[in-house]
Structures are given as structure tokens and as C-alpha cells.
Design a protein around this motif. Structure first.
Motif, PDB file in Angstrom:
ATOM      1  N   PRO A 199      10.341  99.009 -39.718  1.00  0.00           N
ATOM      2  CA  PRO A 199       9.693  97.707 -39.852  1.00  0.00           C
ATOM      3  C   PRO A 199       9.929  97.134 -41.246  1.00  0.00           C
ATOM      4  O   PRO A 199      10.383  97.834 -42.156  1.00  0.00           O
ATOM      5  CB  PRO A 199       8.219  98.028 -39.626  1.00  0.00           C
ATOM      6  CG  PRO A 199       8.083  99.461 -40.039  1.00  0.00           C
ATOM      7  CD  PRO A 199       9.390 100.123 -39.697  1.00  0.00           C
ATOM      8  N   PHE A 200       9.608  95.849 -41.405  1.00  0.00           N
ATOM      9  CA  PHE A 200       9.783  95.225 -42.711  1.00  0.00           C
ATOM     10  C   PHE A 200       8.886  95.876 -43.762  1.00  0.00           C
ATOM     11  O   PHE A 200       9.255  95.990 -44.922  1.00  0.00           O
ATOM     12  CB  PHE A 200       9.477  93.725 -42.631  1.00  0.00           C
ATOM     13  CG  PHE A 200      10.633  92.913 -42.111  1.00  0.00           C
ATOM     14  CD1 PHE A 200      11.687  92.561 -42.943  1.00  0.00           C
ATOM     15  CD2 PHE A 200      10.675  92.500 -40.791  1.00  0.00           C
ATOM     16  CE1 PHE A 200      12.753  91.816 -42.474  1.00  0.00           C
ATOM     17  CE2 PHE A 200      11.738  91.758 -40.302  1.00  0.00           C
ATOM     18  CZ  PHE A 200      12.774  91.409 -41.147  1.00  0.00           C
ATOM     19  N   ALA A 201       7.706  96.316 -43.359  1.00  0.00           N
ATOM     20  CA  ALA A 201       6.775  96.952 -44.289  1.00  0.00           C
ATOM     21  C   ALA A 201       6.035  98.069 -43.557  1.00  0.00           C
ATOM     22  O   ALA A 201       5.856  98.021 -42.333  1.00  0.00           O
ATOM     23  CB  ALA A 201       5.783  95.933 -44.849  1.00  0.00           C
ATOM     24  N   ARG A 202       5.599  99.042 -44.306  1.00  0.00           N
ATOM     25  CA  ARG A 202       4.915 100.204 -43.735  1.00  0.00           C
ATOM     26  C   ARG A 202       3.684  99.756 -42.954  1.00  0.00           C
ATOM     27  O   ARG A 202       2.875  98.959 -43.414  1.00  0.00           O
ATOM     28  CB  ARG A 202       4.516 101.165 -44.861  1.00  0.00           C
ATOM     29  CG  ARG A 202       3.951 102.489 -44.375  1.00  0.00           C
ATOM     30  CD  ARG A 202       3.651 103.400 -45.552  1.00  0.00           C
ATOM     31  NE  ARG A 202       3.119 104.678 -45.121  1.00  0.00           N
ATOM     32  CZ  ARG A 202       3.859 105.715 -44.776  1.00  0.00           C
ATOM     33  NH1 ARG A 202       5.170 105.621 -44.830  1.00  0.00           N
ATOM     34  NH2 ARG A 202       3.303 106.852 -44.407  1.00  0.00           N
ATOM     35  N   GLY A 203       3.542 100.275 -41.745  1.00  0.00           N
ATOM     36  CA  GLY A 203       2.389  99.956 -40.924  1.00  0.00           C
ATOM     37  C   GLY A 203       2.553  98.731 -40.056  1.00  0.00           C
ATOM     38  O   GLY A 203       1.721  98.488 -39.168  1.00  0.00           O
ATOM     39  N   GLU A 204       3.586  97.931 -40.281  1.00  0.00           N
ATOM     40  CA  GLU A 204       3.818  96.755 -39.454  1.00  0.00           C
ATOM     41  C   GLU A 204       4.564  97.136 -38.177  1.00  0.00           C
ATOM     42  O   GLU A 204       5.167  98.208 -38.094  1.00  0.00           O
ATOM     43  CB  GLU A 204       4.636  95.720 -40.236  1.00  0.00           C
ATOM     44  CG  GLU A 204       3.885  95.064 -41.379  1.00  0.00           C
ATOM     45  CD  GLU A 204       4.695  93.939 -41.997  1.00  0.00           C
ATOM     46  OE1 GLU A 204       5.840  93.716 -41.557  1.00  0.00           O
ATOM     47  OE2 GLU A 204       4.171  93.274 -42.919  1.00  0.00           O
ATOM     48  N   PRO A 205       4.562  96.244 -37.167  1.00  0.00           N
ATOM     49  CA  PRO A 205       5.356  96.520 -35.969  1.00  0.00           C
ATOM     50  C   PRO A 205       6.844  96.531 -36.294  1.00  0.00           C
ATOM     51  O   PRO A 205       7.288  95.972 -37.302  1.00  0.00           O
ATOM     52  CB  PRO A 205       5.005  95.349 -35.038  1.00  0.00           C
ATOM     53  CG  PRO A 205       3.744  94.774 -35.566  1.00  0.00           C
ATOM     54  CD  PRO A 205       3.772  95.019 -37.043  1.00  0.00           C
ATOM     55  N   SER A 207      10.457  95.211 -36.100  1.00  0.00           N
ATOM     56  CA  SER A 207      11.117  93.945 -35.817  1.00  0.00           C
ATOM     57  C   SER A 207      12.107  94.161 -34.682  1.00  0.00           C
ATOM     58  O   SER A 207      12.812  95.167 -34.633  1.00  0.00           O
ATOM     59  CB  SER A 207      11.853  93.440 -37.061  1.00  0.00           C
ATOM     60  OG  SER A 207      12.521  92.234 -36.788  1.00  0.00           O
ATOM     61  N   THR A 225       8.536  91.796 -31.368  1.00  0.00           N
ATOM     62  CA  THR A 225       8.072  92.972 -32.109  1.00  0.00           C
ATOM     63  C   THR A 225       7.716  94.069 -31.119  1.00  0.00           C
ATOM     64  O   THR A 225       7.412  93.806 -29.950  1.00  0.00           O
ATOM     65  CB  THR A 225       6.840  92.674 -32.984  1.00  0.00           C
ATOM     66  OG1 THR A 225       5.768  92.216 -32.159  1.00  0.00           O
ATOM     67  CG2 THR A 225       7.168  91.624 -34.046  1.00  0.00           C
ATOM     68  N   PRO A 227       5.142  97.549 -31.170  1.00  0.00           N
ATOM     69  CA  PRO A 227       4.146  98.253 -31.982  1.00  0.00           C
ATOM     70  C   PRO A 227       4.678  99.583 -32.513  1.00  0.00           C
ATOM     71  O   PRO A 227       5.429 100.286 -31.831  1.00  0.00           O
ATOM     72  CB  PRO A 227       2.984  98.476 -31.004  1.00  0.00           C
ATOM     73  CG  PRO A 227       3.138  97.398 -29.979  1.00  0.00           C
ATOM     74  CD  PRO A 227       4.625  97.215 -29.823  1.00  0.00           C
ATOM     75  N   GLN A 228       4.266  99.910 -33.727  1.00  0.00           N
ATOM     76  CA  GLN A 228       4.618 101.197 -34.322  1.00  0.00           C
ATOM     77  C   GLN A 228       3.405 102.119 -34.195  1.00  0.00           C
ATOM     78  O   GLN A 228       2.470 102.045 -34.974  1.00  0.00           O
ATOM     79  CB  GLN A 228       5.032 101.049 -35.787  1.00  0.00           C
ATOM     80  CG  GLN A 228       5.541 102.354 -36.387  1.00  0.00           C
ATOM     81  CD  GLN A 228       5.840 102.260 -37.877  1.00  0.00           C
ATOM     82  OE1 GLN A 228       5.189 101.493 -38.584  1.00  0.00           O
ATOM     83  NE2 GLN A 228       6.801 103.031 -38.352  1.00  0.00           N
TER      84      GLN A 228
END
Length: 328
Positions: A199-205, A207, A225, A227-228
Motif C-alpha cells: 500500500p501507499f502507507a502502512r495500514g492503508e488498503p 492500491s 482498493t 483491504p489489507q
């Protein structure tokens, strides 16, 4: 623990200093490949929702066999198409006895070509694969990691042809070498879902993007997106016959080694909901660098999943194919 740490460090060094890929510009057509298969012992963790049917370790008779980073299988779970992160195709037929994987036969190896020759390493770092045709005869969509893009390559009896870029959007330009379209899956509506490795940032879904359908190049494109559910990288994806998305995830720890997980989502419009962790495989002798997943439905209507590992052309790692069965 200290032994594991040194083995992991040695593996990282061998990945960086492993066998050199075939030279840029070299030409080589498809060639027969002999694959030896051996049972691979695996013990699933308590609480796994998937059932392990069998697992085999594969060894080819070519020094450049390995690095399998994506996998597709036909509707009968027999014929397979895999690709390597050095830009080559590995195709063949899976054999079973008593419902257990036993061998990979009728195999062949073929490098990807551009203009009749091998492209540069930057252009052939293939990581994701999606083939919509149930018999694997149709176009092949391939995700590349260094120059982030998805190419469509014709398939057929003569094997895959040269590709055309169908998606190369700015939205994929996540910094770092391991951030390309790693997980590709062909949806029932003919579109291709491409999921970025991180993902673009830790904890985000994660991309992602819907690509296609249709023959256009570039193809229609819509952002999405996924989900992570776990703090891991996305390395493979596939849809089953019920339209559910199966996402393969992987992690690496220098002290412990590789772990992987399989999660499942229900599709809702262009998004994904009701995520379920179906398997969390911890580091250990039964786990490795899982990078490709393929779903098929057996004659009894049960969803099966094949997972392949990437040995990085590293003597301390293995090329393994696992076969799991879903409970529903």
C-alpha cells in the motif's frame, strides 16, 4: 534461532549474488523441460480454515529453472502456466494419484521476447499473471515490477506472443523496487484486477485497478482498493467460480524467514468486503516465498487453491506447489 538468522542472512546474500539471468538480446525458443517432483512435508497451524491436500517440491533440469512468481491453472486443475521473475514461461501438466499431487509433466520453458530478442532485465521483471480463458488459451495479462505496467500477450497453441502495454498509470508509481502490480486476477466480467504489492502507507488498503475489458491499448482503467487484513505484501490473486477474490500474502523476517497467508473477499461492485483470513502459515520448514495462487473447482464443486513459491534461484530456498481445499 541464531542458526535461522544466519540462514536468512545467507539467503539474502545469495538472492543479491545469485545466478545471472540470460543476457539481454539473447534469442532462445521454447525448449523441453524435465521437472522432478518430490513430496514436501507440511504441517498447517491449528485453526487453519483451509485443508492441505498435498505439496510437492519441483526441481528442473535447467540451471535457470526457478523464480516462479505467478501461476494460472485450467478449469480442470491440470494444465498450468507459470512465469518467472526473470521473464520466462514455464508450462506443463500437473499429475495426481489418489487426489494428491505427484508430478509435473509435459513441461516446457520459453523466454519472453520483444522484437524477437530478450528485453533488458528492467523490462522483463514479471511478477503477476492473469488468464481469463478456462483452458488457458486466451490472452495473458502480465504485471511487471521495475517499470510498473501491465502487458497483454496473445496466447494459443503456439504459445504467448509479444505484449502490448495496456496499463501504465501514474497512480502506480509507488517509490521502491518492490511495489509494482504483483497480484493479477481475471474476473468473471472479463476485467483484470491488478493489486500493488504494497500500500501507499502502512495500514492503508492495497492500491489496485480494474483494467479492461476489451482489446484497446491502453485499456479502460478504474482505480480500486483491496483491504489489507494482515501486515504483509500482496503477491498473488485469483477469482474462484463463485466470484470470490483469493489474495495471497507474504512476509519475510531476517530472524525467522518466510511466512505467508491466504485471505478471501466477497466482491461488492468494484470493491471487496467481508474479508476472511483462511490460512496463516508461520515461518518454518513448511513455509517459503509464496508468490502465485490459482483457484479451480473440482468435480464435486469444491474450491481448490494451488500456491507456488519463488526460490529466487537460491540454493537455500525451494520451488514448492501446495494444493489446498476450501471448506465452502
Amino acid at each position: 534461532m541464531q542458526t535461522r538468522r544466519w540462514l536468512a542472512l545467507a539467503a539474502a546474500v545469495l538472492v543479491a549474488c545469485g545466478p545471472r539471468p540470460a543476457a539481454e538480446g539473447a534469442t532462445e525458443g521454447p525448449s523441453p523441460l524435465v521437472i522432478a517432483a518430490h513430496p514436501f512435508p507440511v504441517e498447517l497451524p491449528v485453526g487453519s480454515r483451509l485443508r492441505l491436500l498435498s505439496a510437492i517440491e519441483l526441481r528442473g533440469d535447467r540451471p535457470d529453472f526457478g523464480g516462479l512468481s505467478a501461476l494460472e491453472v485450467d478449469a480442470r486443475g491440470e494444465r498450468f502456466v507459470a512465469l518467472t521473475d526473470q521473464g520466462a514461461w514455464v508450462e506443463g501438466r500437473l499429475q495426481r494419484a489418489g487426489g494428491r499431487l505427484t508430478a509435473a509433466s509435459e513441461a516446457r520453458f520459453a523466454p519472453m521476447l520483444s522484437g524477437g530478442v530478450r528485453p533488458s532485465p528492467r523490462m522483463r521483471d514479471a511478477e503477476g499473471l492473469a488468464i481469463a480463458a478456462p483452458d488457458l488459451s486466451g490472452p495473458r495479462h502480465v504485471g511487471f515490477e521495475r517499470r510498473k505496467r501491465v502487458e497483454r500477450m496473445p496466447g494459443g497453441a503456439e504459445g504467448p506472443g509479444e505484449g502490448v502495454i495496456v496499463a501504465e498509470p501514474e497512480a502506480w508509481l509507488i517509490p521502491g523496487p518492490n511495489a509494482g502490480p504483483e497480484a493479477l486476477a481475471a474476473a468473471p466480467d472479463g476485467r483484470i484486477l491488478a493489486v500493488m504489492e504494497k500500500p501507499f502507507a502502512r495500514g492503508e488498503p492495497f492500491s489496485a485497478a480494474w483494467i479492461g475489458p476489451g482489446p484497446e491499448a491502453p485499456a479502460p482503467y478504474r482505480r480500486a482498493t483491496v483491504p489489507q487484513l494482515l501486515p504483509m505484501s500482496a503477491t498473488g490473486a485469483d477469482f474462484d467460480d463463485k466470484g470470490r477474490l483469493w489474495l495471497l500474502m507474504r512476509d519475510f523476517d531476517f530472524a525467522a524467514g518466510f511466512s505467508f497467508a491466504i485471505v478471501r473477499f466477497r466482491r461488492e461492485g468494484d470493491g471487496f468486503v467481508d474479508g476472511e483470513v483462511m490460512l496463516e502459515m508461520p515461518p518454518g520448514p513448511g513455509s517459503d516465498n509464496a508468490e502465485g495462487i490459482a483457484a479451480w473447482t473440482d468435480p464435486l464443486g469444491r474450491t481448490r487453491l494451488l500456491v507456488v513459491t519463488d526460490d529466487n534461484l537460491n540454493l537455500l530456498q525451494r520451488t514448492v506447489i501446495y494444493e489446498f481445499e476450501s471448506p465452502d
